[in-house]
Design an enzyme around this catalytic site. Structure first.
Site, PDB file in Angstrom:
ATOM      1  N   ASN A 158      62.964  36.473  34.808  1.00  0.00           N
ATOM      2  CA  ASN A 158      63.335  36.066  36.122  1.00  0.00           C
ATOM      3  C   ASN A 158      61.961  35.021  35.793  1.00  0.00           C
ATOM      4  O   ASN A 158      61.982  34.234  37.122  1.00  0.00           O
ATOM      5  CB  ASN A 158      62.862  37.186  37.436  1.00  0.00           C
ATOM      6  CG  ASN A 158      61.076  37.898  37.061  1.00  0.00           C
ATOM      7  OD1 ASN A 158      61.016  38.493  35.367  1.00  0.00           O
ATOM      8  ND2 ASN A 158      61.278  38.395  38.054  1.00  0.00           N
ATOM      9  N   GLU A 253      54.231  45.162  31.736  1.00  0.00           N
ATOM     10  CA  GLU A 253      54.275  45.232  33.369  1.00  0.00           C
ATOM     11  C   GLU A 253      55.864  45.514  33.275  1.00  0.00           C
ATOM     12  O   GLU A 253      55.831  44.558  32.913  1.00  0.00           O
ATOM     13  CB  GLU A 253      54.242  43.213  33.620  1.00  0.00           C
ATOM     14  CG  GLU A 253      53.659  43.448  35.247  1.00  0.00           C
ATOM     15  CD  GLU A 253      54.925  43.061  35.832  1.00  0.00           C
ATOM     16  OE1 GLU A 253      55.969  44.080  36.116  1.00  0.00           O
ATOM     17  OE2 GLU A 253      55.271  41.825  35.989  1.00  0.00           O
ATOM     18  N   CYS A 287      58.752  40.612  40.295  1.00  0.00           N
ATOM     19  CA  CYS A 287      58.418  42.016  40.871  1.00  0.00           C
ATOM     20  C   CYS A 287      57.429  42.502  41.360  1.00  0.00           C
ATOM     21  O   CYS A 287      57.405  43.476  42.285  1.00  0.00           O
ATOM     22  CB  CYS A 287      57.172  42.382  39.458  1.00  0.00           C
ATOM     23  SG  CYS A 287      58.453  41.964  38.163  1.00  0.00           S
TER      24      CYS A 287
HETATM   25  O1  G3P Z   1      58.511  39.436  38.103  1.00  0.00           O
HETATM   26  C1  G3P Z   1      56.956  39.221  37.429  1.00  0.00           C
HETATM   27  C2  G3P Z   1      56.497  38.929  38.827  1.00  0.00           C
HETATM   28  O2  G3P Z   1      55.245  38.797  37.664  1.00  0.00           O
HETATM   29  C3  G3P Z   1      56.291  37.929  39.406  1.00  0.00           C
HETATM   30  O3  G3P Z   1      55.377  36.961  39.865  1.00  0.00           O
HETATM   31  O4  G3P Z   1      54.042  34.679  40.855  1.00  0.00           O
HETATM   32  O5  G3P Z   1      56.194  35.092  41.662  1.00  0.00           O
HETATM   33  O6  G3P Z   1      54.351  36.719  42.216  1.00  0.00           O
HETATM   34  P1  G3P Z   1      54.857  36.365  41.162  1.00  0.00           P
END
Ligand code: G3P
Length: 478
Positions: A158, A253, A287
């Site tokens: 992603n 993670e 996430c």
């Molecule tokens: O999906 C993993 C995570 O690191 C998402 O990042 O910046 O979209 O909150 P963000």
């Protein structure tokens, strides 16, 4: 094989001796968009050997020089943002504007890492012995930070660029060398990104990129004796990696079931706006996406009435057209999401928007009156599906949040700051956002999942501190 993107080893782009390639499927068209080399275990061995032999000299490169190279890579990423972003559009169906944002954010991350690195890593400390009982002042302990060695970086589909540089940047800055295994979807963007590091002038062997089938090289990479640290972002695979990894520091993670608690005194307009953005950006494949709304029964109808029209307004279509909702990453993923939705349907959830599917494209689906008996109350869809559970008390919401083993982030909407802090303290997740949707950024903030969501904290400063070990030299005075 010719026609496939080459892999990157010792400053060179090479074809694999396997003669085989891996097809990268465009999630929107479901056709092969690119091919990459299917590297062999022998090539993995060679890569680690080269990495190890390049590390000592790299660690001796002055810190300011390492920072300068990172900044050059950042500049090149910015200059080549458009072609890299267009790979993201093709490989992971990320909307074009978000794809550009990812690349620019990655350049900013590298600049910050360079600036933070010279300070965090540029300072050691001295301890005097006489602070511990029974000791005189005859010992001086000089403490410094030294590199771990070879860091294995495995980012997810992603954010193939941003979550690659968030590992590579701190690792290189700290004097480590990196073996990068990009995700299958997103690998070509990762290779283009690596070219920016190459052109920036990093010495040969300091950053190497291996591509191939997980079944052939996955375990071989993560259990390789030359690995000194694994930084992984992804799904459940991380749990088995951590079980098999030897005595190496891990930074992992593994996603989250990020809940959004809406109290009866919340600003509902604000909450609705954040729930829609948090739940549906990049079609819920983050996430940190809002994955469950836990709303107080007293305000549930009003909240729902504010969310529904915003969800109906989301554009559904292709990433090239910058639609809000774009095809999910794969057919397997679309099937999994559909399974969760059907389970909720059978168990009586109320559909506030209609569930529709064309290939990998899923229409944004909002489900009300979801109960703990439904899989969607606990599992992470990683798609444009948002369940709403109505609760009688905030305590009930907190209890639901803490029962889940995937505990990355969460958020709470209330206008009472004292209450917000109490709820945040009670929520056992790595981060709690007050009056905003979960988010990893800004990229220097700590980012840690609790329980099965991860090990170790990320964020630029934490990563710099994690990718070193402590070296002490004790001067014994006469
Ligand atoms: O999906 C993993 C995570 O690191 C998402 O990042 O910046 O979209 O909150 P963000």
């Amino acid at each position: 094989p010719s026609g496939a993107y080459k892999y990157f080893i010792n400053g060179d782009w090479k074809e694999s001796a396997s003669g085989k390639s891996v097809a990268i499927v465009n999630p929107s068209t479901r056709q092969t968009a690119y091919n990459v080399q299917a590297c062999t275990q022998a090539e993995v061995n060679e890569m680690f050997e080269i990495s190890r032999s390049s590390q000592k000299q790299w660690a001796q490169t002055p810190l300011w020089k390492r920072a300068e190279l990172l900044k050059k890579a950042a500049t090149l990423l910015r200059e080549h943002a458009l072609p890299i972003a267009s790979c993201l559009v093709t490989e992971i169906a990320k909307p074009s504007r978000d794809s550009m944002t990812e690349v620019i954010r990655s350049a900013d991350l590298l600049d910050y890492t360079a600036e933070e690195g010279v300070r965090v890593l540029g300072q050691g400390k001295i301890l005097n012995s006489d602070s511990f009982p029974g000791n005189g002042r005859n010992k001086l302990c000089l403490v410094s930070k030294v590199a771990l060695g070879v860091v294995l970086a495995i980012p997810p589909f992603n954010y193939p660029v941003n979550l690659a540089v968030s590992k590579i940047g701190p690792a290189l800055m700290a004097g480590n060398v990196v073996v990068l295994k990009p995700p299958t979807q997103g690998v070509v963007a990762g290779l283009h990104m690596a070219q920016c590091f190459h052109k920036a002038g990093f010495p040969k062997g300091v950053l190497n990129v291996i591509t191939g089938k997980g079944s052939e090289i996955g375990d071989f990479l993560t259990t390789h004796p030359s690995v000194n640290c694994i930084s992984f972002t992804g799904g459940d695979t991380g749990i088995s990696i951590s079980k098999k990894a030897g005595m190496v520091p891990l930074q992992m993670e593994l996603g989250g079931k990020d809940v959004c608690i809406v109290c009866e005194d919340a600003n509902l307009d604000l909450a609705a706006k954040h729930i829609v953005k948090g739940g549906f950006s990049y079609s819920g494949q983050r996430c940190t996406a809002v994955k469950l709304v836990l709303v107080h029964d007293k305000v549930a109808d009003e909240l729902v009435s504010k969310i529904v029209p915003q969800v109906q307004k989301l554009s559904v279509g292709m990433p090239e057209n910058d639609c809000d909702i774009t095809p999910v990453i794969s057919e397997t993923s679309a099937n999994f999401i559909q399974g969760l939705v059907l389970d909720a349907k059978e168990k009586g959830a109320k559909f506030l928007t209609e569930f529709k599917r064309e290939g990998n494209l899923l229409w944004p689906t909002l489900l009300d009156h979801v109960t703990p008996a439904m899989r969607l109350a606990w599992e992470e869809p990683f798609g444009p599906v948002l369940p709403i559970v109505r609760v009688q008390t905030v305590e009930q919401a907190i209890e639901h949040c803490n029962k889940n083993n995937i505990a990355l982030q969460g958020c709470v909407f209330t206008q009472d700051i004292n209450r917000a802090i109490m709820i945040s303290d009670a929520m056992e997740t790595g981060t709690v956002q007050i009056n905003a949707a979960p988010a990893r950024g800004p990229d220097h903030f700590p980012f840690q999942g609790f329980r099965d969501s991860g090990i170790g904290s990320q964020g630029i400063t934490n990563s710099l501190e994690m990718m070193v070990k402590t070296k002490s030299t004790v001067i014994n005075l006469e």
